[in-house]
Design a protein around this motif. Sequence first.
Motif, PDB file in Angstrom:
ATOM      1  N   LYS A 253     -85.516 -83.541-121.211  1.00 17.62           N
ATOM      2  CA  LYS A 253     -87.276 -84.865-121.256  1.00 17.62           C
ATOM      3  C   LYS A 253     -88.161 -83.907-121.847  1.00 17.62           C
ATOM      4  N   ARG A 254     -87.940 -82.165-122.166  1.00 15.30           N
ATOM      5  CA  ARG A 254     -88.968 -81.751-122.609  1.00 15.30           C
ATOM      6  C   ARG A 254     -88.189 -81.930-123.584  1.00 15.30           C
TER       7      ARG A 254
ATOM      8  N   MET B   6     -95.763 -79.164-127.371  1.00 10.16           N
ATOM      9  CA  MET B   6     -95.099 -79.762-126.225  1.00 10.16           C
ATOM     10  C   MET B   6     -95.024 -81.140-125.658  1.00 10.16           C
ATOM     11  N   LYS B   7     -93.825 -82.350-125.741  1.00  3.94           N
ATOM     12  CA  LYS B   7     -93.663 -83.757-125.478  1.00  3.94           C
ATOM     13  C   LYS B   7     -92.629 -83.611-124.096  1.00  3.94           C
ATOM     14  N   GLU B   8     -93.392 -84.762-123.012  1.00  2.00           N
ATOM     15  CA  GLU B   8     -92.355 -84.496-121.780  1.00  2.00           C
ATOM     16  C   GLU B   8     -91.502 -85.766-122.784  1.00  2.00           C
TER      17      GLU B   8
ATOM     18  N   PRO C  82     -97.801 -80.540-120.950  1.00  2.00           N
ATOM     19  CA  PRO C  82     -97.897 -81.204-121.838  1.00  2.00           C
ATOM     20  C   PRO C  82     -98.754 -80.867-123.191  1.00  2.00           C
TER      21      PRO C  82
ATOM     22  N   LYS D 273     -89.919 -74.038-121.762  1.00  2.00           N
ATOM     23  CA  LYS D 273     -90.214 -75.514-121.757  1.00  2.00           C
ATOM     24  C   LYS D 273     -90.610 -76.229-120.346  1.00  2.00           C
ATOM     25  N   LYS D 274     -89.651 -75.009-119.505  1.00  2.00           N
ATOM     26  CA  LYS D 274     -89.908 -75.609-117.916  1.00  2.00           C
ATOM     27  C   LYS D 274     -91.981 -75.040-117.379  1.00  2.00           C
TER      28      LYS D 274
END
Length: 182
Positions: free
Chosen positions: A27-28, A180-182, A155, A150-151
Motif C-alpha cells: 500500500k505505501r 509518503m503515499k498511501e 502520508p 514505510k510503516k
Amino acid sequence: MASPSFGYLLVLATVLLFINPNEVGAKRTLRLYKLEKVVEKKEDLQSHLRIAEFEEGVLKVSGDLKQHVTIDNDWTIHFTISRADGHDEEYEEILDLPDLGVCDVMKTYYKEFLYNELKEYSNAPHPNTCPLPPEHYQLEDYPMDVHLLKKLLIPGYYRITSRLLHNDHIKLEYMAELEMKE
C-alpha cells in the motif's frame, strides 16, 4: 553522523532511512524528490554518496568520506524533520533533535544501532574510537532495509536535514525531500 566517519555515516544512515522511491509493501510508497549535499567544507572533509535499488525495500548504499581533521566531542550532529500535507504547503517541524557530540553519539546510538552492521561493509571506526584522527572512510554496498520506516511515516511530504557542525559552523549538511503515499 557523528564523527566524520560516524558523522558521515550517521548523516548517511539518517538520510537513507527516509529514501526509497519504490513500493512499500502493498500500500505505501516513498518517492524521493531531492537529495542533496547542501554544505561541504572541503578543508575539513569531503564526502560522496551513491544509492542503488537492490531489491524491493532494500537499497545498496555506497560512499566515502575523506576526513582531513581530528573530530572530537566539540563536533556535533543536528537532525531535523519537517512535514507538510501538500508539496507547496508550509512545512511544520515535527522533530528537532538537540545537538549531540560526536563522541557521545559514537558510544551510544552508533554503537547500539549502526556499528555491527556497518563494519561488514566499511572501515567504520570502532565505537570507542574518539577523537577520530584524519582518515578515509569507505562504505560499499551496504544493504539498507527501509520497510519499517514505510510503516511508521504517515502520508505527506517530508524534508529531512542532517548537519555535522564544529563551533556552530556547519561542516557537512545533507537535505532530502520526499513524499509518503498511501
